[in-house]
Design an enzyme around this catalytic site. Structure first.
Site, PDB file in Angstrom:
ATOM      1  N   ASP A 137      -1.357   5.493   0.845  1.00  0.00           N
ATOM      2  CA  ASP A 137      -0.791   4.307   0.192  1.00  0.00           C
ATOM      3  C   ASP A 137      -1.536   3.042   0.626  1.00  0.00           C
ATOM      4  O   ASP A 137      -1.789   2.835   1.812  1.00  0.00           O
ATOM      5  CB  ASP A 137       0.669   4.128   0.590  1.00  0.00           C
ATOM      6  CG  ASP A 137       1.554   5.316   0.268  1.00  0.00           C
ATOM      7  OD1 ASP A 137       1.083   6.453   0.382  1.00  0.00           O
ATOM      8  OD2 ASP A 137       2.729   5.101  -0.070  1.00  0.00           O
ATOM      9  N   HIS A 139      -0.721  -0.146  -1.439  1.00  0.00           N
ATOM     10  CA  HIS A 139       0.316  -1.116  -1.806  1.00  0.00           C
ATOM     11  C   HIS A 139      -0.173  -2.561  -1.941  1.00  0.00           C
ATOM     12  O   HIS A 139       0.387  -3.474  -1.335  1.00  0.00           O
ATOM     13  CB  HIS A 139       1.476  -1.043  -0.817  1.00  0.00           C
ATOM     14  CG  HIS A 139       2.405   0.094  -1.080  1.00  0.00           C
ATOM     15  ND1 HIS A 139       3.161   0.200  -2.236  1.00  0.00           N
ATOM     16  CD2 HIS A 139       2.700   1.195  -0.342  1.00  0.00           C
ATOM     17  CE1 HIS A 139       3.885   1.304  -2.195  1.00  0.00           C
ATOM     18  NE2 HIS A 139       3.614   1.932  -1.063  1.00  0.00           N
ATOM     19  N   ASP A 166       0.021   5.041  -5.009  1.00  0.00           N
ATOM     20  CA  ASP A 166       0.694   3.821  -4.555  1.00  0.00           C
ATOM     21  C   ASP A 166      -0.316   2.695  -4.304  1.00  0.00           C
ATOM     22  O   ASP A 166      -0.520   2.244  -3.174  1.00  0.00           O
ATOM     23  CB  ASP A 166       1.552   4.082  -3.310  1.00  0.00           C
ATOM     24  CG  ASP A 166       2.927   4.631  -3.664  1.00  0.00           C
ATOM     25  OD1 ASP A 166       3.113   5.048  -4.830  1.00  0.00           O
ATOM     26  OD2 ASP A 166       3.807   4.637  -2.789  1.00  0.00           O
ATOM     27  N   ASP A 169       2.693  -2.775  -5.838  1.00  0.00           N
ATOM     28  CA  ASP A 169       4.017  -3.092  -5.291  1.00  0.00           C
ATOM     29  C   ASP A 169       3.938  -3.439  -3.800  1.00  0.00           C
ATOM     30  O   ASP A 169       3.131  -2.886  -3.049  1.00  0.00           O
ATOM     31  CB  ASP A 169       5.018  -1.948  -5.479  1.00  0.00           C
ATOM     32  CG  ASP A 169       5.520  -1.820  -6.906  1.00  0.00           C
ATOM     33  OD1 ASP A 169       5.432  -2.808  -7.649  1.00  0.00           O
ATOM     34  OD2 ASP A 169       6.004  -0.733  -7.271  1.00  0.00           O
ATOM     35  N   ARG A 170       4.814  -4.378  -3.409  1.00  0.00           N
ATOM     36  CA  ARG A 170       5.030  -4.778  -2.015  1.00  0.00           C
ATOM     37  C   ARG A 170       3.891  -5.585  -1.413  1.00  0.00           C
ATOM     38  O   ARG A 170       4.039  -6.120  -0.319  1.00  0.00           O
ATOM     39  CB  ARG A 170       5.338  -3.570  -1.135  1.00  0.00           C
ATOM     40  CG  ARG A 170       6.661  -2.899  -1.474  1.00  0.00           C
ATOM     41  CD  ARG A 170       7.158  -2.122  -0.262  1.00  0.00           C
ATOM     42  NE  ARG A 170       8.515  -1.638  -0.471  1.00  0.00           N
ATOM     43  CZ  ARG A 170       8.822  -0.389  -0.787  1.00  0.00           C
ATOM     44  NH1 ARG A 170       7.882   0.504  -0.936  1.00  0.00           N
ATOM     45  NH2 ARG A 170      10.080  -0.035  -0.948  1.00  0.00           N
ATOM     46  N   ASN A 198       4.321   7.514  -6.569  1.00  0.00           N
ATOM     47  CA  ASN A 198       5.614   7.256  -7.195  1.00  0.00           C
ATOM     48  C   ASN A 198       5.760   5.802  -7.645  1.00  0.00           C
ATOM     49  O   ASN A 198       6.542   5.494  -8.547  1.00  0.00           O
ATOM     50  CB  ASN A 198       6.752   7.624  -6.238  1.00  0.00           C
ATOM     51  CG  ASN A 198       6.818   6.745  -5.012  1.00  0.00           C
ATOM     52  OD1 ASN A 198       5.868   6.717  -4.222  1.00  0.00           O
ATOM     53  ND2 ASN A 198       7.918   6.039  -4.825  1.00  0.00           N
ATOM     54  N   HIS A 199       4.972   4.885  -7.064  1.00  0.00           N
ATOM     55  CA  HIS A 199       5.049   3.489  -7.488  1.00  0.00           C
ATOM     56  C   HIS A 199       4.259   3.218  -8.769  1.00  0.00           C
ATOM     57  O   HIS A 199       4.388   2.125  -9.332  1.00  0.00           O
ATOM     58  CB  HIS A 199       4.598   2.560  -6.362  1.00  0.00           C
ATOM     59  CG  HIS A 199       5.694   2.269  -5.387  1.00  0.00           C
ATOM     60  ND1 HIS A 199       6.478   1.140  -5.453  1.00  0.00           N
ATOM     61  CD2 HIS A 199       6.166   2.993  -4.344  1.00  0.00           C
ATOM     62  CE1 HIS A 199       7.369   1.165  -4.476  1.00  0.00           C
ATOM     63  NE2 HIS A 199       7.198   2.286  -3.797  1.00  0.00           N
ATOM     64  N   HIS A 250       0.560  12.862  -3.651  1.00  0.00           N
ATOM     65  CA  HIS A 250       1.245  11.716  -3.068  1.00  0.00           C
ATOM     66  C   HIS A 250       2.478  12.130  -2.268  1.00  0.00           C
ATOM     67  O   HIS A 250       2.627  11.775  -1.097  1.00  0.00           O
ATOM     68  CB  HIS A 250       1.647  10.723  -4.154  1.00  0.00           C
ATOM     69  CG  HIS A 250       2.326   9.513  -3.597  1.00  0.00           C
ATOM     70  ND1 HIS A 250       1.643   8.535  -2.910  1.00  0.00           N
ATOM     71  CD2 HIS A 250       3.629   9.111  -3.598  1.00  0.00           C
ATOM     72  CE1 HIS A 250       2.487   7.598  -2.510  1.00  0.00           C
ATOM     73  NE2 HIS A 250       3.700   7.930  -2.917  1.00  0.00           N
ATOM     74  N   ARG A 329      16.581  10.410  -1.587  1.00  0.00           N
ATOM     75  CA  ARG A 329      15.828   9.709  -2.632  1.00  0.00           C
ATOM     76  C   ARG A 329      16.463   9.878  -4.005  1.00  0.00           C
ATOM     77  O   ARG A 329      16.209   9.076  -4.895  1.00  0.00           O
ATOM     78  CB  ARG A 329      14.382  10.199  -2.663  1.00  0.00           C
ATOM     79  CG  ARG A 329      13.575   9.849  -1.412  1.00  0.00           C
ATOM     80  CD  ARG A 329      12.110  10.096  -1.679  1.00  0.00           C
ATOM     81  NE  ARG A 329      11.275   9.948  -0.501  1.00  0.00           N
ATOM     82  CZ  ARG A 329      10.750   8.796  -0.064  1.00  0.00           C
ATOM     83  NH1 ARG A 329      11.031   7.685  -0.708  1.00  0.00           N
ATOM     84  NH2 ARG A 329       9.980   8.760   1.000  1.00  0.00           N
ATOM     85  N   HIS A 356       3.088   8.664   0.918  1.00  0.00           N
ATOM     86  CA  HIS A 356       4.459   8.407   0.467  1.00  0.00           C
ATOM     87  C   HIS A 356       5.410   7.818   1.506  1.00  0.00           C
ATOM     88  O   HIS A 356       6.408   7.217   1.134  1.00  0.00           O
ATOM     89  CB  HIS A 356       5.043   9.710  -0.101  1.00  0.00           C
ATOM     90  CG  HIS A 356       6.319   9.590  -0.869  1.00  0.00           C
ATOM     91  ND1 HIS A 356       6.585   8.532  -1.717  1.00  0.00           N
ATOM     92  CD2 HIS A 356       7.396  10.409  -0.929  1.00  0.00           C
ATOM     93  CE1 HIS A 356       7.775   8.711  -2.260  1.00  0.00           C
ATOM     94  NE2 HIS A 356       8.290   9.834  -1.803  1.00  0.00           N
TER      95      HIS A 356
END
Length: 439
Positions: A137, A139, A166, A169-170, A198-199, A250, A329, A356
């Site tokens: 990730d 991000h 990923d 995001d964030r 997943n993002h 992921h 989740r 993840h």
């Protein structure tokens, strides 16, 4: 068995701070923490108040007349993104990458990605200098991604990169990060592989910042740009097999979706999908089933026949044996060391690399190592190992909370002849990094 070896860290930069965030499918009570984009926000380096900004690179970026992205073009794009993040407010992003160039890049990348199979087979070459770099990730942490690329060595004929999802995001620069990696993919499609996280979904990007980022940066063209990104997400492959013995995805493993014959009227046979959510009915899926899953969904379902994409993107390892629904989740699975052994042995694999989970997720999970070094060795079994890899140091960059981490990020280098013995490279966050100022 779980562990967190120190690996072979490279520390050419200084660790800053990080904060907590949940990564569940269930939405948080408030998304105000992710509201670090506003038309009045100004990005600047911490030293910009003392020194005048450097001269701009060659901007705006233009699309090459022949449509071929050279290494120099990608490097110019990286330089422009880095400069813009430090010297321009988000709303001036089109002065760096006009929407017409954005459209050309997204279209070119989407054409390549949608043609790739769900599980890409990566031939890393057999030369003594061949390398495969696996990244977890990131991000939206553009400046750490640039450091990682430089530290590992940019994609080349003897160096393959596999990114484990990923991208957004964030972090404040998810758009730049995703577009930069797409540019590398278009430039070197057989040396750069971008898997889905997943993002990379409509749900997560609407909650955790990416949608608002794109709308801010492209203004009246923001909705158009966001839709194009979503369409590109749908084309990202789900997994990879590197050099025949390494599986990357992921989230990780996935269930079998059993098929049984049933009869229509007049005796015609068809296949009926049987999905039983009870843990006792769950069994690991096959690579053949993975290859047949329908990945082109913006939000992978948690019920119905098409469960494999959600499993691959959202599942987590556990120290408890067996395969069970991931109730925390609300989507995906939990799998134990026995499942890791079964999967490795069945498909003649030696190593599983998944991502993840950042430091925030790991502090809540008993029996599994923390993410201080950017990776953990979660299962050690007879046939091999399961590793969780996280490449975003001081994660996440921006969120309104006083709880903060100082985790390192890490990437893995795989080398010949079998590419199944991971060499870990941990690194700290690049500094100084730009700030997003609030009013």
């Amino acid at each position: 068995m779980s562990g967190n070896d120190s690996g072979s860290p490279t520390t050419d930069s200084t660790t800053t701070t990080a904060v907590t965030a949940d990564d569940n499918r269930k939405p948080p009570p408030s998304s105000s923490d992710e509201d670090f984009f506003s038309s009045a926000s100004v990005a600047s380096s911490s030293s910009s108040d003392e020194n005048p900004p450097p001269p701009p690179p060659k901007i705006p970026i233009s699309w090459p007349s022949d449509g071929i992205l050279s290494r120099d073009w990608v490097m110019d794009l990286m330089t422009a993104f880095d400069w813009g993040s430090r010297n321009l407010p988000p709303s001036e992003f089109p002065s760096i990458l006009p929407v017409q160039v954005f459209d050309s890049l997204i279209l070119s990348a989407s054409k390549i990605l949608h043609k790739e199979p769900n599980c890409v087979r990566i031939d890393s070459g057999s030369g003594a200098d061949s390398r495969v770099v696996v990244v977890g990730d990131v991000h939206g942490q553009l400046h750490d991604v640039i450091f990682l690329l430089r530290d590992a060595g940019f994609p080349a004929d003897d160096r393959v990169f596999v990114f484990n999802g990923d991208y957004v995001d964030r972090g404040a620069w998810g758009l730049e990060t995703f577009l930069l990696l797409l540019a590398w993919k278009v430039s070197m499609p057989n040396r750069v592989y971008l898997l889905r996280g997943n993002h990379e979904s409509k749900y997560c990007t609407s909650v955790y910042g990416f949608e608002k980022e794109v709308l801010t940066k492209y203004g009246d063209k923001g909705k158009h740009a966001y839709r194009k990104c979503l369409g590109c997400f749908e084309g990202l492959p789900l997994a990879s097999i590197i050099g025949e013995h390494v599986y990357t995805a992921h989230g990780g493993l996935f269930r079998s979706v059993a098929t049984t014959p049933s009869k229509r009227s007049k005796g015609k046979k068809t296949r009926k999908i049987i999905v039983n959510p009870e843990a006792s009915s769950l069994s690991l899926g096959s690579l053949e089933e993975l290859s047949k899953a329908r990945r082109s969904v913006l939000d992978p379902p948690w019920e119905g026949p098409n469960l494999i994409p959600g499993d691959v993107l959202w599942s987590d390892p556990s120290m408890s044996p067996g395969l069970s629904p991931n109730k925390e989740r609300g989507i995906g699975l939990l799998w134990g060391p026995d499942c890791t052994e079964e999967f490795l042995k069945k498909f003649n694999l030696k190593l599983i690399i998944r991502s993840h989970e950042g430091p925030d997720a790991r502090e809540k999970r008993s029996g599994l190592g923390g993410m201080d070094e950017g990776y953990t060795i979660d299962h050690v079994v007879e046939s091999g190992k399961l590793i969780t890899l996280f490449s975003a140091p001081d994660y996440p960059q921006f969120q309104a909370t006083e709880e903060r981490y100082k985790n390192k990020g890490s990437y893995i280098v795989l080398q010949p002849p079998h590419f199944d013995s991971p060499v870990f490279h941990s690194f700290e966050a690049i500094t100084p990094r730009p700030k997003v100022r609030f009013l």
